[in-house]
Design a protein around this motif. Structure first.
Motif, PDB file in Angstrom:
ATOM      1  N   VAL A 286     -57.791 -70.013  58.793  1.00  0.00           N
ATOM      2  CA  VAL A 286     -57.380 -70.896  57.695  1.00  0.00           C
ATOM      3  C   VAL A 286     -56.427 -70.169  56.747  1.00  0.00           C
ATOM      4  N   VAL A 287     -56.768 -68.952  56.381  1.00  0.00           N
ATOM      5  CA  VAL A 287     -55.912 -68.190  55.462  1.00  0.00           C
ATOM      6  C   VAL A 287     -54.535 -67.968  56.073  1.00  0.00           C
ATOM      7  N   ASP A 288     -54.496 -67.587  57.341  1.00  0.00           N
ATOM      8  CA  ASP A 288     -53.206 -67.356  58.005  1.00  0.00           C
ATOM      9  C   ASP A 288     -52.373 -68.635  58.040  1.00  0.00           C
ATOM     10  N   ALA A 289     -53.024 -69.772  58.306  1.00  0.00           N
ATOM     11  CA  ALA A 289     -52.302 -71.045  58.368  1.00  0.00           C
ATOM     12  C   ALA A 289     -51.743 -71.418  57.004  1.00  0.00           C
ATOM     13  N   LEU A 290     -52.544 -71.256  55.958  1.00  0.00           N
ATOM     14  CA  LEU A 290     -52.092 -71.610  54.612  1.00  0.00           C
ATOM     15  C   LEU A 290     -50.952 -70.698  54.159  1.00  0.00           C
ATOM     16  N   ARG A 291     -51.092 -69.426  54.420  1.00  0.00           N
ATOM     17  CA  ARG A 291     -50.014 -68.505  54.050  1.00  0.00           C
ATOM     18  C   ARG A 291     -48.748 -68.797  54.838  1.00  0.00           C
ATOM     19  N   TRP A 295     -48.271 -70.965  50.993  1.00  0.00           N
ATOM     20  CA  TRP A 295     -49.233 -70.889  49.901  1.00  0.00           C
ATOM     21  C   TRP A 295     -49.542 -69.437  49.566  1.00  0.00           C
ATOM     22  N   THR A 296     -49.830 -69.179  48.296  1.00  0.00           N
ATOM     23  CA  THR A 296     -50.336 -67.880  47.878  1.00  0.00           C
ATOM     24  C   THR A 296     -51.853 -67.950  47.896  1.00  0.00           C
ATOM     25  N   VAL A 297     -52.456 -67.240  48.838  1.00  0.00           N
ATOM     26  CA  VAL A 297     -53.906 -67.268  48.996  1.00  0.00           C
ATOM     27  C   VAL A 297     -54.444 -65.857  48.769  1.00  0.00           C
ATOM     28  N   PRO A 298     -55.276 -65.655  47.742  1.00  0.00           N
ATOM     29  CA  PRO A 298     -55.848 -64.323  47.531  1.00  0.00           C
ATOM     30  C   PRO A 298     -56.659 -63.885  48.746  1.00  0.00           C
ATOM     31  N   THR A 300     -59.636 -63.143  50.622  1.00  0.00           N
ATOM     32  CA  THR A 300     -61.007 -63.571  50.388  1.00  0.00           C
ATOM     33  C   THR A 300     -61.964 -62.849  51.322  1.00  0.00           C
ATOM     34  N   GLN A 301     -63.095 -62.423  50.766  1.00  0.00           N
ATOM     35  CA  GLN A 301     -64.155 -61.805  51.555  1.00  0.00           C
ATOM     36  C   GLN A 301     -65.420 -62.663  51.505  1.00  0.00           C
ATOM     37  N   ALA A 302     -65.254 -63.932  51.117  1.00  0.00           N
ATOM     38  CA  ALA A 302     -66.385 -64.857  51.043  1.00  0.00           C
ATOM     39  C   ALA A 302     -66.218 -65.942  52.101  1.00  0.00           C
ATOM     40  N   ASN A 303     -67.005 -66.998  52.020  1.00  0.00           N
ATOM     41  CA  ASN A 303     -66.878 -68.091  52.984  1.00  0.00           C
ATOM     42  C   ASN A 303     -66.101 -69.260  52.388  1.00  0.00           C
ATOM     43  N   PHE A 304     -65.081 -68.928  51.588  1.00  0.00           N
ATOM     44  CA  PHE A 304     -64.246 -69.955  50.975  1.00  0.00           C
ATOM     45  C   PHE A 304     -62.878 -69.357  50.669  1.00  0.00           C
ATOM     46  N   VAL A 305     -61.930 -70.250  50.396  1.00  0.00           N
ATOM     47  CA  VAL A 305     -60.586 -69.826  49.989  1.00  0.00           C
ATOM     48  C   VAL A 305     -60.260 -70.472  48.644  1.00  0.00           C
ATOM     49  N   TRP A 306     -59.324 -69.850  47.919  1.00  0.00           N
ATOM     50  CA  TRP A 306     -58.946 -70.295  46.585  1.00  0.00           C
ATOM     51  C   TRP A 306     -57.450 -70.573  46.546  1.00  0.00           C
ATOM     52  N   LEU A 307     -57.116 -71.750  46.050  1.00  0.00           N
ATOM     53  CA  LEU A 307     -55.718 -72.112  45.848  1.00  0.00           C
ATOM     54  C   LEU A 307     -55.523 -72.410  44.367  1.00  0.00           C
ATOM     55  N   ARG A 308     -54.696 -71.616  43.694  1.00  0.00           N
ATOM     56  CA  ARG A 308     -54.411 -71.875  42.278  1.00  0.00           C
ATOM     57  C   ARG A 308     -53.296 -72.908  42.210  1.00  0.00           C
ATOM     58  N   LEU A 309     -53.660 -74.101  41.741  1.00  0.00           N
ATOM     59  CA  LEU A 309     -52.743 -75.244  41.748  1.00  0.00           C
ATOM     60  C   LEU A 309     -52.372 -75.732  40.351  1.00  0.00           C
ATOM     61  N   GLY A 310     -53.030 -75.202  39.327  1.00  0.00           N
ATOM     62  CA  GLY A 310     -52.709 -75.623  37.972  1.00  0.00           C
ATOM     63  C   GLY A 310     -52.881 -77.125  37.782  1.00  0.00           C
ATOM     64  N   GLU A 311     -51.847 -77.762  37.264  1.00  0.00           N
ATOM     65  CA  GLU A 311     -51.916 -79.197  36.970  1.00  0.00           C
ATOM     66  C   GLU A 311     -51.961 -80.066  38.224  1.00  0.00           C
ATOM     67  N   PRO A 329     -62.654 -78.947  42.959  1.00  0.00           N
ATOM     68  CA  PRO A 329     -61.557 -78.720  42.012  1.00  0.00           C
ATOM     69  C   PRO A 329     -62.053 -78.135  40.693  1.00  0.00           C
ATOM     70  N   PHE A 330     -61.277 -77.244  40.118  1.00  0.00           N
ATOM     71  CA  PHE A 330     -61.463 -76.767  38.758  1.00  0.00           C
ATOM     72  C   PHE A 330     -60.220 -77.235  38.009  1.00  0.00           C
ATOM     73  N   PRO A 331     -60.275 -78.430  37.399  1.00  0.00           N
ATOM     74  CA  PRO A 331     -59.080 -79.065  36.836  1.00  0.00           C
ATOM     75  C   PRO A 331     -58.257 -78.119  35.970  1.00  0.00           C
ATOM     76  N   GLY A 332     -56.949 -78.142  36.236  1.00  0.00           N
ATOM     77  CA  GLY A 332     -56.027 -77.301  35.493  1.00  0.00           C
ATOM     78  C   GLY A 332     -55.931 -75.885  36.014  1.00  0.00           C
ATOM     79  N   GLU A 333     -56.778 -75.541  36.986  1.00  0.00           N
ATOM     80  CA  GLU A 333     -56.791 -74.175  37.510  1.00  0.00           C
ATOM     81  C   GLU A 333     -56.520 -74.134  39.011  1.00  0.00           C
ATOM     82  N   GLY A 334     -57.448 -74.616  39.815  1.00  0.00           N
ATOM     83  CA  GLY A 334     -57.255 -74.550  41.251  1.00  0.00           C
ATOM     84  C   GLY A 334     -58.400 -75.195  42.000  1.00  0.00           C
ATOM     85  N   VAL A 335     -58.369 -75.055  43.317  1.00  0.00           N
ATOM     86  CA  VAL A 335     -59.437 -75.600  44.152  1.00  0.00           C
ATOM     87  C   VAL A 335     -60.043 -74.486  44.994  1.00  0.00           C
ATOM     88  N   ARG A 336     -61.347 -74.600  45.177  1.00  0.00           N
ATOM     89  CA  ARG A 336     -62.082 -73.722  46.082  1.00  0.00           C
ATOM     90  C   ARG A 336     -62.480 -74.552  47.288  1.00  0.00           C
TER      91      ARG A 336
END
Length: 359
Positions: A286-291, A295-298, A300-311, A329-336
């Motif tokens: 998933v990370v390789d596909a998004l990158r 996309w800028t994907v930090p 991740t060493q967990a079972n999720f990915v983070w996309l900082r999307l802002g507004e 979603p974390f409104p105004g920040e990003g999605v996990r």
């Protein structure tokens, strides 16, 4: 008769509400829930059978001391039982830690954004949150966290891997940070996603706890072990801290079903490692596909990915839901986005590609 209401604690005014991951809609287009970092696999072998047998006696109170589970954990981690405490998930144990260490006038330090329960349980305790922003790379700024320590600091959370960014702090920087923390300040290494780590430079918190009396490690059976619905977590800490946790625990809080399921899960470690390995492979895909889509994907060493999307966060979450997956979603920040079934991950990647093409 007076119409005044009962007086409640002022600390509860304006307290944020914990927002669980949105469930998949029944009967609607949404088929997959990728919003709560749950394990998509069914219970490990032997777990369902053990729980089914134990269910015949749930007219009785559970073993308040969690004797069987404590014995199993003691052997598994090579620690005395007196250094262990259990609770209703790692978040339940975290709240017990606040009760044991912090109150009005005290300060609790943690990174932000990090686990959204931290500000809630801190405010409930009456203590003051000291939130230290993540670095540009979405990682804990441990130098800034150390600089934030005052004589009022009682507890510091280090979420490793960090929820919701998935990023980690490595051994050298973590040990340097711990060296700067006063010995009377408790450092809690929240390792809810420990099993998914593949970076060899990330230390096992249990190793650090052995040499440092002010380090406490949190673990859970909710994520890798797939027991999210049974609510069982535990702490490994030196005896004074572990004893305080046992004092602040809700009596009979960990059900007998949860205790039995946790023991059976620990005994199915080979199967667990195989499942975690499969999820880690999916994570890489998933990370390789998004990158690859830009996309800028930090890392991740967990079972999720983070996309900082802002507004654009809410719009992206809506697009995912329309396509059949629910994200967090974390409104105004990003999605996990949790790494789930391969079919769900495929939908996520497809939505991300379409969404990015319209930017």
């Amino acid at each position: 008769m007076s119409e005044t209401s009962p007086r409640l604690r002022a600390e509860l005014d304006g307290i944020p509400t914990y927002r669980p991951g949105k469930p998949a809609a029944s009967g609607g287009p949404v088929a997959y829930k990728l919003s709560s970092n749950e394990n998509p696999y069914p219970p490990l072998p032997g777990v369902m059978e053990s729980v089914t047998e134990a269910a015949g006696s749930f007219n009785r109170y559970p073993d308040m001391a969690c004797t069987g589970l404590m014995s199993e954990l003691s052997e598994r981690f090579g620690v005395p039982q007196s250094h262990l405490a259990t609770g209703t998930g790692s978040v339940g144990v975290a709240q017990q830690l606040l009760q044991a260490t912090s109150g009005p006038g005290d300060e609790v330090i943690y990174a932000w954004r990090s686990f959204e329960a931290y500000p809630i349980i801190t405010q409930i305790s009456g203590a003051t949150s000291v939130q230290v922003p993540l670095t540009q790379g979405e990682v804990h700024d441990l130098d800034a966290m150390a600089d934030a320590i005052t004589d009022r600091t009682r507890l510091i959370f280090v979420c490793n891997p960090n929820n919701p960014t998935g990023t980690v702090v490595r051994r050298a920087e973590l040990e340097r940070f711990l060296d700067r923390v006063p010995s009377d300040v408790l450092v809690v290494l929240d390792e809810a996603y420990r099993e998914f780590i593949r970076d060899v430079q990330v230390p096992d918190g249990v190793e650090l706890y052995r040499e440092r009396p002010n380090v406490c490690v949190l673990r859970t059976f909710s994520k890798a072990y797939g027991l999210a619905g049974l609510r069982v977590g535990f702490a490994i800490a030196h005896e004074p801290v572990a004893a305080a946790l046992r004092k602040t625990a809700v009596p009979f809080g960990v059900s007998q079903l949860a205790q039995v399921a946790a023991v059976a899960s620990l005994r199915a470690e080979d199967e667990l490692l195989g499942r975690v390995g499969s999820l880690v492979c999916e994570r890489t895909r998933v990370v390789d596909a998004l990158r690859g889509q830009g996309w800028t994907v930090p890392e991740t060493q967990a079972n999720f990915v983070w996309l900082r999307l802002g507004e654009r966060t809410v719009d992206f979450a809506a697009a995912c839901e329309q396509a059949g997956v629910v994200v967090r979603p974390f409104p105004g920040e990003g999605v996990r986005v949790t790494i789930g079934e391969s079919e769900a991950n495929d939908i996520l990647v497809k939505v991300a590609e379409s969404f990015r093409s319209k930017l």
